[in-house]
Design an enzyme around this catalytic site. Structure first.
Site, mmCIF file in Angstrom:
data_model
loop_
_atom_site.group_PDB
_atom_site.id
_atom_site.type_symbol
_atom_site.label_atom_id
_atom_site.label_comp_id
_atom_site.label_asym_id
_atom_site.label_seq_id
_atom_site.Cartn_x
_atom_site.Cartn_y
_atom_site.Cartn_z
ATOM 1 N N LYS A 98 0.855 -1.195 0.000
ATOM 2 C CA LYS A 98 0.000 0.000 0.000
ATOM 3 C C LYS A 98 0.886 1.239 0.000
ATOM 4 O O LYS A 98 1.938 1.255 0.658
ATOM 5 C CB LYS A 98 -0.880 -0.038 1.255
ATOM 6 C CG LYS A 98 -1.890 1.088 1.368
ATOM 7 C CD LYS A 98 -2.753 0.894 2.613
ATOM 8 C CE LYS A 98 -3.807 1.960 2.787
ATOM 9 N NZ LYS A 98 -4.644 1.724 3.986
ATOM 10 N N SER A 173 -9.652 1.540 3.319
ATOM 11 C CA SER A 173 -8.885 2.394 2.450
ATOM 12 C C SER A 173 -7.858 1.658 1.587
ATOM 13 O O SER A 173 -7.381 2.206 0.608
ATOM 14 C CB SER A 173 -8.137 3.436 3.287
ATOM 15 O OG SER A 173 -7.195 2.797 4.140
ATOM 16 N N SER A 197 -9.546 -1.076 7.316
ATOM 17 C CA SER A 197 -9.064 -0.879 5.947
ATOM 18 C C SER A 197 -8.417 -2.074 5.274
ATOM 19 O O SER A 197 -8.092 -2.000 4.086
ATOM 20 C CB SER A 197 -8.086 0.281 5.906
ATOM 21 O OG SER A 197 -8.812 1.467 5.905
HETATM 22 N N1 GLN Z 1 -12.981 3.394 7.030
HETATM 23 C C1 GLN Z 1 -12.219 3.728 8.180
HETATM 24 C C2 GLN Z 1 -11.867 5.190 8.155
HETATM 25 O O1 GLN Z 1 -12.203 5.820 7.224
HETATM 26 C C3 GLN Z 1 -11.004 2.856 8.269
HETATM 27 C C4 GLN Z 1 -9.763 3.426 7.707
HETATM 28 C C5 GLN Z 1 -8.557 2.567 7.940
HETATM 29 O O2 GLN Z 1 -8.638 1.476 8.524
HETATM 30 N N2 GLN Z 1 -7.411 3.088 7.537
HETATM 31 O O3 GLN Z 1 -11.267 5.694 9.043
#
Ligand code: GLN
Length: 506
Positions: A98, A173, A197
């Protein structure tokens, strides 16, 4: 019209034709066997993936592809093997990372304009440990800006498409990392999981996604979103591969003081049979009543999980419905605490030290900071910085930040109590299957609420895995989330393997 929303930035170009031979990948053990039997070589594997990445460019899964160096490294490994050198544990394993993980001398963008042009000065510990075992890093993956989002629609590099249905999001994400494994553009990939994410995109894409215990894998070289939540996570199609990567990356690191010390060895995957539980092992599993009966949960997801529970019961496992009582507080607590941490973590992007600088007319230094940050950060990141600054501000600190800390403490205590009685907790991963592109992007609250089942593990620090077991009548995949107590990745992976081997419905 095509649903790809192009960002203002374009990924580094990687158009090329690679004459790849037939290559197929099941898992790392099988790949290594093929190498030993001389049925394939690392250069062929890399060519195969580069060709696939090129063919599936529309998915927009990568922000950068390291074609030449991946090919070079593959040839060196092939050469060494021919000369009789023993295979290291990730010899020639093709991995995507990532774009929030530092890889020295390679661009790192966090899918944000504010880091455009910036190159990593060092390599993240997690990535270094893969390289030390002779893994090949094929590229960096698209994601939501600074890992904030659930659909990959918040990227300065544009949306990532779900390979199963291009009108759907891949989740977020870590959307690009998930799609890279889903569309078989690499063998495994790394993501980061602050609130789901890794697990949620794995769920939307029909693959495995593990978030380890907080402190299991070093965060050194992982761009910080919310430091007390962030963990590096793994996407793959086989539990054995997940176990192997976890084993290699985990363990104390002097550069991360929040690492767990003296934890039991994860799962020594040298002997993958350790994951194969005896038929006679019977688990004690809990599920939260308010999760499975949550009004936001898709009916079909609920039915499938309930019927899985019945089959597990009929095979002698104990599955108990419990009243956890705090689930409705997890999303508010998560968004107060993570935005607070983010507002502090992201203050370093000031236009002086990293990447983007405004070239507009400026009056003074404050004006320069303001303009750079207004132009460099996307809308969602700005929203979170402001929210976080607000909950930390004097007068509101006690009402929001302290309250949320108290909720976190309650959650941790209650969770510890649950694990004195149960081996694992199961839950859905997401209330619904992959959303349509654009469906939730106009309503941030609806988007945040959909994180209800994943943020729990990050608030409490426990490990969680998304296991792809089901297919919805809308043709999209979905899975089951398993969580165990801290540092009990062994039980987590054993149970996940049992479900994959015996209960998979898709
Ligand atoms: N959807 C969650 C957020 O927007 C998780 C993001 C993540 O785990 N980086 O914060």
């Amino acid at each position: 019209m095509h649903p790809v929303k192009l960002g203002t930035l374009q990924p580094i170009s990687y158009k090329r034709k690679y004459n790849s031979t037939m290559f197929s990948f099941t898992d790392i053990t099988q790949y290594h066997q093929q190498l030993k039997d001389n049925n394939t070589n690392c250069a062929d594997a890399v060519r195969h993936y580069l060709q696939k990445i090129e063919e599936e460019k529309i998915l927009n899964a990568f922000t950068a592809v390291y074609a030449d160096e991946a090919l070079l490294q593959a040839s060196l490994l092939d050469e060494r093997r021919k000369n009789g050198a023993p295979l290291k544990r990730l010899h020639g394993v093709v991995i995507a990372i990532k774009d929030v993980l530092c890889y020295k001398d390679h661009t790192i963008t966090a899918a944000s304009k504010i880091l455009s042009g910036f190159k990593s000065l060092y390599t993240a510990t997690a990535v270094q440990r893969l390289l030390d075992e002779d893994a090949i890093i094929i590229g960096s993956c698209n994601c939501d800006e600074f890992a904030m989002g659930s659909t990959n629609e918040n990227s300065a590099y544009g949306n990532v498409l779900n390979a199963l249905d291009h009108t759907k999001v891949p989740g977020g994400s870590s959307g690009g990392s998930a799609v890279a494994v889903q569309a078989r553009l690499c063998m495994a990939s790394l993501g980061s999981d602050t609130g789901g994410s890794v697990r949620q995109p794995a769920d939307f894409c029909g693959i495995l996604g593990l978030k380890p215990t907080y402190g299991k894998i070093s965060r050194y070289g992982l761009i910080a979103y919310a430091s007390s939540f962030d963990q590096v996570g793994i996407f793959a199609n086989s539990i054995d591969d997940i176990a192997l990567l976890l084993d290699i990356m985990s363990g104390a690191d002097e550069y991360d003081s929040t690492m767990l010390l003296n934890t039991p060895d994860t799962v020594s995957s040298e002997d993958s049979t350790v994951l194969q539980m005896l038929e006679s092992t019977k688990y004690k599993i809990a599920f939260f009543k308010e999760a499975l009966h949550h009004p936001s949960l898709d009916e079909e997801i609920k039915e499938n999980i309930l019927s899985l529970i019945e089959s597990l019961r009929s095979n002698g496992h104990t599955i108990t419905e419990i009243d956890f009582g705090l689930l409705d507080y997890v999303v508010p607590a998560y968004y107060v605490l993570t935005t607070a941490e983010a507002s502090s973590n992201l203050s370093r992007y000031d236009g002086i030290r990293y990447g983007y600088k405004t070239d507009g007319a400026i009056k003074d230094l404050t004006d320069f900071y303001k303009q750079t940050r207004s132009e460099g950060f996307g809308k969602e990141v700005q929203r979170r910085i402001m929210l976080g600054t607000f909950v930390l501000s004097s007068g509101y600190y006690d009402a929001y930040f302290n309250k949320a800390q108290q909720v976190r403490k309650l959650l941790v205590d209650k969770t510890n109590a649950v694990f004195t009685e149960f081996d694992a907790v199961i839950m859905p991963v997401s209330p619904a299957t992959a959303f349509a592109i654009g469906d939730k992007s106009a309503d941030p609250i609806a988007m945040y609420l959909a994180d209800i089942f994943t943020v729990f593990a990050n608030l409490t620090g426990i490990p969680g895995i998304a296991v792809p077991l089901f297919k919805h009548s809308n043709n999209m995949p979905f899975g089951l989330q398993i969580m165990t107590k801290k540092s009990d990745e062994l039980t987590l992976l054993q149970l996940a393997k049992l479900l994959m081997d015996k209960y998979r419905k898709n």
